[in-house]
Design an enzyme around this catalytic site. Sequence first.
Site, PDB file in Angstrom:
ATOM      1  N   ASP A 203       3.047  -4.107   8.084  1.00  0.00           N
ATOM      2  CA  ASP A 203       1.801  -3.373   7.870  1.00  0.00           C
ATOM      3  C   ASP A 203       0.659  -4.362   8.114  1.00  0.00           C
ATOM      4  OD1 ASP A 203      -0.512  -2.269   6.879  1.00  0.00           O
ATOM      5  OD2 ASP A 203       0.377  -1.590   4.992  1.00  0.00           O
TER       6      ASP A 203
ATOM      7  N   CYS B  67      -4.722   2.474  -3.630  1.00  0.00           N
ATOM      8  CA  CYS B  67      -3.441   2.971  -3.088  1.00  0.00           C
ATOM      9  C   CYS B  67      -2.328   1.980  -3.376  1.00  0.00           C
ATOM     10  CB  CYS B  67      -3.542   3.246  -1.594  1.00  0.00           C
ATOM     11  SG  CYS B  67      -4.631   4.610  -1.220  1.00  0.00           S
TER      12      CYS B  67
ATOM     13  N   LYS C 287     -10.365  -0.141  10.768  1.00  0.00           N
ATOM     14  CA  LYS C 287     -10.544  -1.346   9.946  1.00  0.00           C
ATOM     15  C   LYS C 287     -10.877  -2.570  10.782  1.00  0.00           C
ATOM     16  CE  LYS C 287      -7.227   0.199   6.409  1.00  0.00           C
ATOM     17  NZ  LYS C 287      -7.944   0.482   5.153  1.00  0.00           N
TER      18      LYS C 287
ATOM     19  N   HIS D  64       0.866  -1.181   0.000  1.00  0.00           N
ATOM     20  CA  HIS D  64       0.000   0.000   0.000  1.00  0.00           C
ATOM     21  C   HIS D  64       0.906   1.235   0.000  1.00  0.00           C
ATOM     22  CE1 HIS D  64      -2.847   2.924   1.799  1.00  0.00           C
ATOM     23  NE2 HIS D  64      -3.820   2.093   1.460  1.00  0.00           N
TER      24      HIS D  64
ATOM     25  N   GLN E 205      -4.646  -4.834   7.324  1.00  0.00           N
ATOM     26  CA  GLN E 205      -5.683  -5.750   6.854  1.00  0.00           C
ATOM     27  C   GLN E 205      -5.753  -7.032   7.669  1.00  0.00           C
ATOM     28  OE1 GLN E 205      -7.968  -5.193   4.479  1.00  0.00           O
ATOM     29  NE2 GLN E 205      -7.186  -3.172   3.902  1.00  0.00           N
TER      30      GLN E 205
HETATM   31  C1  LIG Z   1      -2.549  -2.767   3.578  1.00  0.00           C
HETATM   32  C2  LIG Z   1      -2.842  -1.374   4.045  1.00  0.00           C
HETATM   33  N1  LIG Z   1      -1.860  -0.632   4.554  1.00  0.00           N
HETATM   34  C3  LIG Z   1      -2.054   0.617   5.012  1.00  0.00           C
HETATM   35  C4  LIG Z   1      -3.312   1.187   4.967  1.00  0.00           C
HETATM   36  C5  LIG Z   1      -3.472   2.583   5.481  1.00  0.00           C
HETATM   37  O1  LIG Z   1      -4.254   2.621   6.623  1.00  0.00           O
HETATM   38  P1  LIG Z   1      -4.779   4.029   7.149  1.00  0.00           P
HETATM   39  O2  LIG Z   1      -5.361   4.734   5.968  1.00  0.00           O
HETATM   40  O3  LIG Z   1      -5.816   3.685   8.170  1.00  0.00           O
HETATM   41  O4  LIG Z   1      -3.612   4.765   7.718  1.00  0.00           O
HETATM   42  C6  LIG Z   1      -4.379   0.443   4.431  1.00  0.00           C
HETATM   43  C7  LIG Z   1      -5.755   0.977   4.362  1.00  0.00           C
HETATM   44  O5  LIG Z   1      -6.087   1.878   3.641  1.00  0.00           O
HETATM   45  C8  LIG Z   1      -4.139  -0.848   3.968  1.00  0.00           C
HETATM   46  O6  LIG Z   1      -5.117  -1.579   3.437  1.00  0.00           O
END
Ligand SMILES: Cc1ncc(COP(=O)(O)O)c(C=O)c1O
Lengths: 412, 412, 150, 150
Positions: A202, A368, A228, A122, A205
Site C-alpha cells: 500500500d 481509517c 494524494k 489502513h 502515502q
Molecule cells: C495508507 C493508506 N492506504 C490506503 C488509503 C486509501 O486510499 P484511497 O482512499 O485513495 O483509495 C489511504 C488514504 O486514505 C492511506 O493513507
Amino acid sequence: MPTWPNVRADFPVLHQQVNGKPLVYLDNGATSQKPRSVIDALVHYYERDNSNVHRGLHTLSMRATDGYEGARTRVARFINAADPAEIIFTRGTTEGINVVARSWGHAHLKPGDIVLATGMEHHSNLVPWQQAARASGATFKFVPVLGADAEGGLDLAALDQLLTPQVKVFAFTHISNTLGTINPAAEFCRRARAVGAVTVIDAAQSVGHGPLDVQALGCDFLAFSGHKMCGPTGIGVLYGRRALLDKLAPDETGGGMVVSVTYEAATWKPAPERFEAGTPNVADAIALGAACDYLDALGRDQIAAHDALLAQYAMEQLSVLPGIRIIGPRVGAPRSGLVSFAFEGVHAHDIVTFADEDGVALRGGHHCNQPLMRHLGLTSTTRASFYLYNTEQEIDVLVASMRRILKFFGTA
Amino acid sequence: MPTWPNVRADFPVLHQQVNGKPLVYLDNGATSQKPRSVIDALVHYYERDNSNVHRGLHTLSMRATDGYEGARTRVARFINAADPAEIIFTRGTTEGINVVARSWGHAHLKPGDIVLATGMEHHSNLVPWQQAARASGATFKFVPVLGADAEGGLDLAALDQLLTPQVKVFAFTHISNTLGTINPAAEFCRRARAVGAVTVIDAAQSVGHGPLDVQALGCDFLAFSGHKMCGPTGIGVLYGRRALLDKLAPDETGGGMVVSVTYEAATWKPAPERFEAGTPNVADAIALGAACDYLDALGRDQIAAHDALLAQYAMEQLSVLPGIRIIGPRVGAPRSGLVSFAFEGVHAHDIVTFADEDGVALRGGHHCNQPLMRHLGLTSTTRASFYLYNTEQEIDVLVASMRRILKFFGTA
Amino acid sequence: MSDLADLYQQVILDHNRRPRNRGKLPTANRVAHGDNPSCGDQCSVYLRLDGDRIGDISFDGSGCAISQASASLMTVQLKGKTAAEAEKLYQQFHDIVTTGKEPEEISDIGAFAGVHAFPARIKCATLGWHAALNALKGDPVPATTETHKD
Amino acid sequence: MSDLADLYQQVILDHNRRPRNRGKLPTANRVAHGDNPSCGDQCSVYLRLDGDRIGDISFDGSGCAISQASASLMTVQLKGKTAAEAEKLYQQFHDIVTTGKEPEEISDIGAFAGVHAFPARIKCATLGWHAALNALKGDPVPATTETHKD
Ligand SMILES: Cc1ncc(COP(=O)(O)O)c(C=O)c1O
Ligand SMILES: Cc1ncc(COP(=O)(O)O)c(C=O)c1O
C-alpha cells in the site's frame, strides 16, 4: 530545508482565507492540493482532445489514446516499472487492493493458507484481505506494532515467526498514514519472497512523497492514489509484475478488455487492458501524468527531505505542549511528513473545529485505522500532515492554535 | 428541429480544425463533448474546495463533502430516484453493471436459475452476466433481435416465452449503441416483475439523451456513464432501489464504507457508502452535477427531439448512397440519435480514416457488440452518432465525405 | 470566534468536564450502542424501564465535547420520562440542532442551538439520543448516526 | 489527402480488390488465426510446410483494405520461403510500417510505408503477418495484434 522559489504560487487553492485567516492546509495525508499544471492538463484535454480511446481511428480518438497510453508510460517511469503493461489505472489505492485481493485471492487462497498483514494497515489494506481470507477459508494474521505509542514500528522478530511457508500473501503499508512510520519495504519483500509469499504494498502515502522504484523494492503488487500526489481525484494505479498479471483472471468484465465475445463465452486481452473494463478515466490519467512531471521537476528526494524536516520541526514544537501524546516514531527517528497526537481531556474533533477557526485544516479521528487506535488505547488522534508547499511558519500557526484551544478547554 | 442559440459556443472542443477542415464530431455514442460549465466546475473545485470528503471537519472538507453529496442529490433528481441514497457513484456503466452482477449475482443466483439478457447488449452488459451465470451455475439466455438488419428490435413474442419464473434477473439496454433501437423499458420491467425477476437497465445511451424516470420505469438497477452525457470521464452512476441495496453485501471494501473494524471482522454502513469504498471521485461527481444542470437547462425532451430529427435526416440522406446497408429501425420508425451502416466492398476502418481526412469523426468497428455483428452477418459497421450540438449541415458534410470515399474505392 | 462561542456554550463545557450519569447502570434492562463511524465516537446508553417510564439512565463512551455533553444532558432530561415523551423531546432537540431555533420553554437543551452552524457536528450531538431511542425500542441492532440520517 | 494517397497506394488497393491466395488451403498442415479485438478484423492463415519451406500458403478473413491487402501480399511474399526467411521478411515489413522507410531492394512491401503516418493502422497491416508467424511456430494459441504488441 529544501524549498522551491514560488512553489506555493503553483497551487491556486492555497491563496484563500478560511474564517478570515490565511488557509494553512495540513491535511495532506487525506488528499493533496493540485498545481496549476495538473488542472491545466484537464482543461486542455477537454478543450482539445476529448474522445473515447482505443476503439477509435479518428484524430481526436488517436490523440486521446496517445495521451492515455502516454500517461501509462509516464507512470511506469515514475515508479520504474519494467513495462507500461504493468500499470493498471484504477480509481485509487482502495480499488487496486480490492482487485488483487479478489482476483489473486480467489485464484490462490485456500483453507490452511495464511494471509498476513500488519497492525498498522489502513482499512483499505485490511478489510479486503479479511474478506479474501474469509471467502477462501484462509487464516488472517497480522504483524503487531511495538511500543505503547507504536514508536517501535513493526515487530520484526514477530515477522520472522509469522512468515512461514503457509503465508501466501503479505500485504503491508509502505508508510503509515497514522503513525508516520516508514516500513523497510524492500526487506519485507525479500523476506516474504524467501517463503514464497506474494507481496502487496500500500503505497498511498509514499509514492508522491519520495523516490520509489518497484524493481528495487522487489514487490509483486503495489497500489496508490493520484489524489494524494498532486493528481486529480478518481484515478490511481495498481502495479503488478507482468508475469503475475498475465496469469490473473480479470476482476471486472465488459467493453475494451475482451478479444472475442459470443453469447456463450468471452476471451480476455492481456494486461493492462484485461483489468480495465469499460471506458477508462482518460482525463484524470493524463492529469496524473502531469502530476508525475510536476513532482519529478521538483525532485522527489528533495520533497522527502522537505517533508521530513517539517515533521521533525512540528514534533519539536508540539512536544512541549501540556498533556500532549505524540504517537509513532520518536523525535529524531525517521518518520514521514506527518504527526499524529492526542491531548488529555480534549477530543480531536473539538481540536479540528477550533483549528479551522484559525484557518488551519487538520484531520481528527481514527484515520481509517480503528484496530491500531484500539491497540493504542485511543479512539482518535489529531493529525497534521505536510507536503511540498508547507512551511515552518505554518507549523508555528498550528502550534499557536493548539495553545489557544488548550486554554479554552482549561487544560493549559 | 429544436436548437438552442449559440449552443456550440458552450463547447470549446468543437471550435478546431482537424486535417485542415472544421471538426464534425459524430462520435457521441462513444463519448460526448463537455460544455464550458462542466470544465469550470472541475477547475473551481480544484482551485477553491479540494479536500477529502466525509471524514473531515475543516472548512474545505465540509465544502468538498457538501459538493459531493449535493451532486448525489442532483443526480437523484435527474433520474427521479426516490432517495439520494439510491445513487452510487461508480467509474461508469461498466463498473455499475459489474457491481450488480457480482454482488447481487453472488447472493442470489444458483444452478437452475436463468440470467436473461438481449441479443443487442453491449459487451459491458453481456460479459458480466455470462460470468455471473458461470460462477453460480445459472443458465444464460438472451432475447433475439428481429429482422435481417435488426430493424424489428427485440422479439417480444420470444420474450414472453423466455420470461419464466426461473428467470432471476433480466438485464437489457435502454437504447442500443449500435442499432439505435429504443427498447420499451417500462414494459420490460413490468413483465419481468410479473415473474419475480430483478431488472437491470443499461442506460449508457439514454440518460443524457432524453427524459428518464427510474420510478416510472420501475427498474431495480440502472447504470450509466457521465462521459456520455456532457460529464467528465471517470464518473458514472449505479442506481439501485433502496430496499435491494440495503440487503446487498458490499462489492469492494476499505475506508469510508465500514462502521466498525477489528483485526478479525468488519461491519458495513448502509447504502450509498457501503458501495463506495475508498476516496471517491469527488471532482468528477461534482462536474457530473453540473452536466445535469446543463442538460436540464436545455430540456431533455428537446434534446431527444433534436437527436431523433438529426437521425431521420441522416437516414434519408445516407439511404440513397450506392451499396449502403443501414441497420436498426427503418426510416420513420423511432430511433435514437445514431445511424450505423455498412457499404458493400468498403470496410468501416477505411471509411473512418477517409472521413477523418474531411474532419468528420466517426466510429467504425463492432461497437463492443460482437455477437450482434455476427447475427447480422457483419464484422463491423460505420456509426454516426449525434448530440445536442450537431447540425443538419454537419450531416451534409458526412454524406459528401461518404460519396468521396465510395468514389475512391471505385464502388460509386 | 462568535460561532465557536455559540457552539461551545458553558452548559456544554460543563457537561463535558463533569458528565452526569456516566458509567454502566447495574440495574439496566435495556441497552443500546451508538457509533459515529466517520470519527470513531461511541456511546452506550443503559436504562431501566419501569413499566413505560425511564426509571434510571446512564451513558458511557468517548467522543468530542459536543457528543459527550449531549449524552450527559440527555440522561438528565430523560430520567422519569415515558418512551413517548422521550421521542417528543428528541424531536425538539433535533429541531434545535438542525435549525438553530431555541426552544419555547427555557431548557438546557437550548445550549445546543449553536450546532446548526456546524452541520458536520450534528451527528455528534445526536449520537447519544439515537442510542437512547434504540434502547427504548429494545432494538438489538447497534445505533449509528450513519443509519439514522439527520 | 497526400498522406491518405500514401497510405492507400495502388498496390494496396489492387490487393484489396483482388486478393491473392484467398480461401482455405486444403493441403495445409499449419493454421493460425489472428484477431484485432479493437476493430473486429480477423485473419486466418493456412500453410503447408514442406520440410522447412513454405510449400503453399493462403489466408482468409475480413477487415479493412490495409489488413486484407497486407495479408494478400504477404502470401505472395512468403510462398517458397523458409521459416527463418519469413521471420526476416516480417522484420523488414515491421520496420517499413513503423518507420516509413522504404526497403533497400525494390519490393511491393514498400507500398506499406505510408502506414507509419497512421499509427492506429499498424495493427491492421501486421495482422496477417502475426498469424503467419504463429502458424509457422505451430503455436496453438490464436494470434492477436494485441498480444503481439508493435
Ligand atoms: C495508507 C493508506 N492506504 C490506503 C488509503 C486509501 O486510499 P484511497 O482512499 O485513495 O483509495 C489511504 C488514504 O486514505 C492511506 O493513507
Ligand atoms: C449501451 C452501452 N452500454 C455500456 C457502455 C459502456 O459504458 P462505459 O464504457 O462508460 O462503462 C456503452 C458505451 O461504451 C454503451 O454504449
